[in-house]
Scaffold this motif. Structure first.
Motif, PDB file in Angstrom:
ATOM      1  N   LYS A  27      65.478  20.771  53.852  1.00  0.00           N
ATOM      2  CA  LYS A  27      66.389  19.193  53.141  1.00  0.00           C
ATOM      3  C   LYS A  27      67.396  19.851  53.165  1.00  0.00           C
ATOM      4  O   LYS A  27      68.586  19.216  53.114  1.00  0.00           O
ATOM      5  CB  LYS A  27      65.091  19.494  52.350  1.00  0.00           C
ATOM      6  CG  LYS A  27      64.112  18.711  52.651  1.00  0.00           C
ATOM      7  CD  LYS A  27      62.657  18.153  51.655  1.00  0.00           C
ATOM      8  CE  LYS A  27      61.495  17.949  51.566  1.00  0.00           C
ATOM      9  NZ  LYS A  27      60.641  18.057  50.381  1.00  0.00           N
ATOM     10  N   ILE A  52      69.352  19.453  56.465  1.00  0.00           N
ATOM     11  CA  ILE A  52      69.119  18.220  56.632  1.00  0.00           C
ATOM     12  C   ILE A  52      70.837  17.575  56.010  1.00  0.00           C
ATOM     13  O   ILE A  52      72.034  17.381  56.708  1.00  0.00           O
ATOM     14  CB  ILE A  52      68.634  17.944  56.637  1.00  0.00           C
ATOM     15  CG1 ILE A  52      67.760  17.841  57.823  1.00  0.00           C
ATOM     16  CG2 ILE A  52      68.894  16.272  56.257  1.00  0.00           C
ATOM     17  CD1 ILE A  52      66.110  17.315  56.812  1.00  0.00           C
ATOM     18  N   ILE A  74      64.497  14.109  49.804  1.00  0.00           N
ATOM     19  CA  ILE A  74      63.697  13.962  51.187  1.00  0.00           C
ATOM     20  C   ILE A  74      62.538  14.311  51.701  1.00  0.00           C
ATOM     21  O   ILE A  74      61.970  15.385  51.393  1.00  0.00           O
ATOM     22  CB  ILE A  74      64.208  14.477  52.683  1.00  0.00           C
ATOM     23  CG1 ILE A  74      65.849  14.114  52.163  1.00  0.00           C
ATOM     24  CG2 ILE A  74      63.998  14.821  53.788  1.00  0.00           C
ATOM     25  CD1 ILE A  74      66.529  15.569  52.767  1.00  0.00           C
ATOM     26  N   LEU A 104      62.047  11.428  60.016  1.00  0.00           N
ATOM     27  CA  LEU A 104      63.597  11.500  59.410  1.00  0.00           C
ATOM     28  C   LEU A 104      64.462  11.318  60.535  1.00  0.00           C
ATOM     29  O   LEU A 104      65.199  10.506  60.280  1.00  0.00           O
ATOM     30  CB  LEU A 104      63.932  13.052  60.211  1.00  0.00           C
ATOM     31  CG  LEU A 104      63.305  14.164  59.520  1.00  0.00           C
ATOM     32  CD1 LEU A 104      63.199  15.706  59.960  1.00  0.00           C
ATOM     33  CD2 LEU A 104      63.818  14.237  57.498  1.00  0.00           C
ATOM     34  N   LEU A 107      65.584   6.904  55.645  1.00  0.00           N
ATOM     35  CA  LEU A 107      66.733   8.117  56.015  1.00  0.00           C
ATOM     36  C   LEU A 107      68.500   8.073  56.632  1.00  0.00           C
ATOM     37  O   LEU A 107      69.399   7.664  56.647  1.00  0.00           O
ATOM     38  CB  LEU A 107      66.892   9.396  56.164  1.00  0.00           C
ATOM     39  CG  LEU A 107      65.955  10.244  55.657  1.00  0.00           C
ATOM     40  CD1 LEU A 107      65.851  11.124  55.795  1.00  0.00           C
ATOM     41  CD2 LEU A 107      66.246  10.381  53.986  1.00  0.00           C
ATOM     42  N   THR A 142      59.138  14.855  61.444  1.00  0.00           N
ATOM     43  CA  THR A 142      59.180  15.084  59.962  1.00  0.00           C
ATOM     44  C   THR A 142      59.864  15.853  59.477  1.00  0.00           C
ATOM     45  O   THR A 142      59.810  17.238  60.217  1.00  0.00           O
ATOM     46  CB  THR A 142      57.586  14.446  59.767  1.00  0.00           C
ATOM     47  OG1 THR A 142      57.035  15.615  59.098  1.00  0.00           O
ATOM     48  CG2 THR A 142      57.087  13.562  59.854  1.00  0.00           C
ATOM     49  N   VAL A 143      59.606  16.214  57.952  1.00  0.00           N
ATOM     50  CA  VAL A 143      60.207  18.225  57.577  1.00  0.00           C
ATOM     51  C   VAL A 143      59.015  18.692  58.231  1.00  0.00           C
ATOM     52  O   VAL A 143      58.977  20.019  58.536  1.00  0.00           O
ATOM     53  CB  VAL A 143      60.433  17.709  56.179  1.00  0.00           C
ATOM     54  CG1 VAL A 143      60.853  19.328  55.788  1.00  0.00           C
ATOM     55  CG2 VAL A 143      61.912  17.101  56.138  1.00  0.00           C
TER      56      VAL A 143
END
Lengths: 367, 217, 91
Positions: free
Chosen positions: C10, C13, C27, C33, C38, C72-73
């Motif tokens: 995060k 990013i 986040i 993402l 975002l 996604t993360v």
């Protein structure tokens, strides 16, 4: 969208690829040959191997002066000394690279001499001096639709700009700059391109390419019967998901019942290939679609004119090369994997697409 | 002779303003978060162009000799792990695309030109020959750093956008005309910008065998 | 206890993409993402890939693979854990 009906004819036209001139290149495509080879993406500095098609004897790293001058002089030999570069005989230049390989070489410490051809205007000024052209040169640069725009402007110069003839000249030569950039976008990767093939991974190749066309009224047996352009301005690298941008540029072309074969853009990426082939099938149902970037790589700004020259050579030869490098399954049944006879067709639609959702198409037909 | 009326005009001459200050000045003109990937040239061209955007069938001519100098510098510096963002941003005609993609503004025709001394004449010619009733001609340069020292980027930042119409508008600012001429000489892009910015008239060789006349009304 | 790899991703990013109006803890692990709140797009994803390849010594081969990994993360963390030398992961 903008469409223009154009009585301008193609008085002369040829191209240069790693296979040679237009005739030699079409012959190679008909044999199913590929000019793409694995080359380290950063040239002498190494990196991942990616599919590139370089002119024979040319390395990816630029020399000072650029080694592609001699092949360009040879390409242009039939037309070079015809008094180009005046208001009556203007030159329209198309490129997306110009001398960017020189700037890269300068930055990497390969010598100050590279500065002389680094910017677009210095590169064009150098070519003008080498070829003995005057100052009336329009320099276009809009990624992969550049050559189409130069052809469109050249046609306008002949139709309404006081020109008796216009020379349209396109060139793009690879370097670690552009190979590195497309590699960073992950579309120039270890895979070889397969235009319009429905597969899991998309991939492009890049190629050296150059071409010219002389546009004039009343000279030549083929005409640029129509042009169309449209810009989605939706995203830098993606098209509108519904394919509307492709539909709009094609809708601007005349629906006059001509039986056409289609030379698409088809770089080998999946989303754009899917959208493009679907739009072409909607607008021209049943018309065979070919793309040659699976053999020659994408010649970037010059591709519209390089591939126009190949389309013209294919018409003269009576046989259209298939989509070299692709295999079943394809996105649409209209994708022609194999070569076919083209004598029964009335003309060719040539299309290109670029970053920013730029679209261009032209209709090549008997005059 | 080819001719159009200048209906409206915007110019931006940061002069000695630091690039960071120019960015802060222009940032409110764009959507929140949009400026993070925009170049200075993109912001200047965008701010000028946005005010002139009109009917969806306008054509646009874009002219810049050096284009995205700082993005080019950054991309070159990013090797051996090149930045995809800077690659994308460095490609001509990025500034015009930044402006138009930011507004999701489709358009029929975009003619982006590069060039040296002949650029103004060629861009004017493209604008005057375009079939559209209204043509927006925009362009500019952004000052580079190390590429500028090598003569490979602009030494000055500026941007302009002008709207040209075939029909005489209600309150035209100027008339722009081009005709073939054998006079030597050229009008470079920075000098063209200065004429526009100062609302100064001009009649002379613009380059490549073209005579350009800018007459303020 | 937050996953240190998630936390590090995060931060990367926010830093790599110069997100001025966002902090790492805003986040969420499972939020998309790309194309979501975002306002990141495919170019942002590719820019992240360059940073991730340098940071963790992994290789993402194609745009399709990057799209899948950066969903996604959480998916990104799984992708990295499956490919990176554990010594290069945050403790």
């Amino acid at each position: 969208m903008v469409a223009a009906s154009s009585p301008v004819r193609v008085a002369a036209c040829d191209c240069l690829t790693p296979f040679g001139d237009a005739r030699a290149t079409v012959a190679a495509l008909l044999r199913g040959e590929r000019a793409l080879r694995p080359v380290p993406v950063r040239g002498v500095e190494g990196g991942d191997a990616v599919p590139l098609a370089l002119l024979p004897g040319r390395a990816l790293d630029e020399t000072a002066p650029p080694a592609w001058l001699a092949p360009l002089r040879q390409l242009l030999a039939p037309v070079i000394a015809e008094g180009w570069g005046t208001a009556r005989r203007p030159v329209c230049i198309a490129s997306s690279n110009f001398g960017v390989g020189s700037i890269y070489a300068f930055r990497r410490g390969h010598g100050d001499a590279h500065r002389a051809t680094g910017t677009p205007h210095d590169c064009v000024a150098w070519l003008r001096r080498e070829f003995g052209w005057g100052e009336n040169v329009a320099t276009f640069s809009h990624a992969c639709v550049t050559a189409h725009l130069a052809l469109l402007h050249g046609a306008r110069l002949v139709q309404a700009g006081g020109a008796e003839a216009a020379l349209v000249f396109a060139f793009d030569f690879l370097s670690p700059f552009v190979a590195g950039g497309f590699h960073a976008l992950k579309i120039l990767n270890a895979e070889f391109p397969a235009p319009y093939q429905a597969r899991a991974t998309g991939a492009i190749g890049l190629g050296d390419g150059a071409a010219y066309a002389v546009l004039a009224r009343g000279v030549g047996d083929f005409a640029l019967a129509a042009h169309a352009v449209h810009n989605e301005m939706h995203h830098f690298t993606a098209n509108q998901a519904d394919g509307a941008g492709f539909d709009r540029v094609l809708a601007a072309l005349p629906a006059d019942g001509r039986r056409l074969w289609l030379k698409g853009h088809g770089t080998g990426t999946l989303d754009a290939g899917r959208l493009e082939s679907a739009a072409l099938a909607r607008r021209f149902p049943g018309a065979p679609l070919v793309g040659w970037k699976g053999a020659l790589g994408h010649t970037l700004g010059s591709c519209g004119l390089v591939e126009l020259a190949l389309a013209l050579a294919a018409v003269r030869a009576g046989r259209t090369p298939g989509t070299v490098g692709a295999a079943s399954p394809t996105f649409t049944p209209e994708v022609a994997l194999a070569a076919f006879d083209n004598a029964a067709f009335d003309g060719v639609l040539c299309a290109s697409n670029a970053f920013g959702g730029a679209h261009a198409a032209l209709l090549l037909a008997h005059a | 002779m080819l001719e159009r009326y200048l209906e409206s005009l915007r110019t931006d001459d940061p002069g000695a303003e630091a690039p960071a200050a120019t960015r802060e000045r222009l940032k409110p003109r764009f959507a929140p978060g949009a400026a993070r990937r925009m170049t200075l040239l993109g912001m200047m061209v965008g701010a000028s162009l946005h005010e002139l955007l009109g009917p969806a069938d306008d054509s646009i001519v874009y002219s810049s000799s050096f284009g995205e100098g700082t993005a080019l510098e950054g991309f070159l510096e990013s090797f051996p792990t090149p930045s995809p963002t800077l690659f994308q941003t460095s490609i001509h005609p990025s500034a015009a695309q930044q402006a138009l993609i930011g507004r999701q503004r489709a358009l029929p025709e975009l003619l982006p030109l590069a060039g040296g001394p002949e650029l103004v004449a060629q861009a004017a010619l493209a604008a005057l020959l375009a079939p559209a009733e209204r043509v927006l001609w925009c362009g500019g340069e952004e000052r580079g750093t190390w590429l500028r020292e090598a003569g490979l980027a602009s030494d000055r930042s500026f941007a302009f956008a002008l709207a040209l119409t075939r029909a005489r508008p209600a309150a035209p600012l100027a008339r722009l005309a081009l005709e073939i001429s054998d006079q030597p000489g050229a009008l470079a892009l920075p000098a063209w910008f200065d004429l526009l910015h100062a609302r100064r008239a001009w009649s002379g060789a613009a380059g490549g065998g073209w005579h350009l006349r800018l007459e303020w009304l | 206890m937050p996953d240190p790899l998630h936390a590090h991703l995060k931060q990367l990013i926010v830093t790599t993409l110069r997100l001025e109006d966002l902090t790492p803890d805003q986040i969420k692990d499972e939020d998309p993402l790309i194309g979501s709140g975002l306002a990141l797009d495919s170019i942002d994803a590719l820019e992240l890939v360059v940073t991730l390849e340098k940071e963790y010594g992994i290789k993402i081969a194609s745009s399709e693979e990057s799209r899948e990994a950066l969903a996604t993360v959480a998916s990104l963390a799984r992708f990295i854990r499956a490919r990176a030398d554990p010594a290069r992961l945050p403790a």
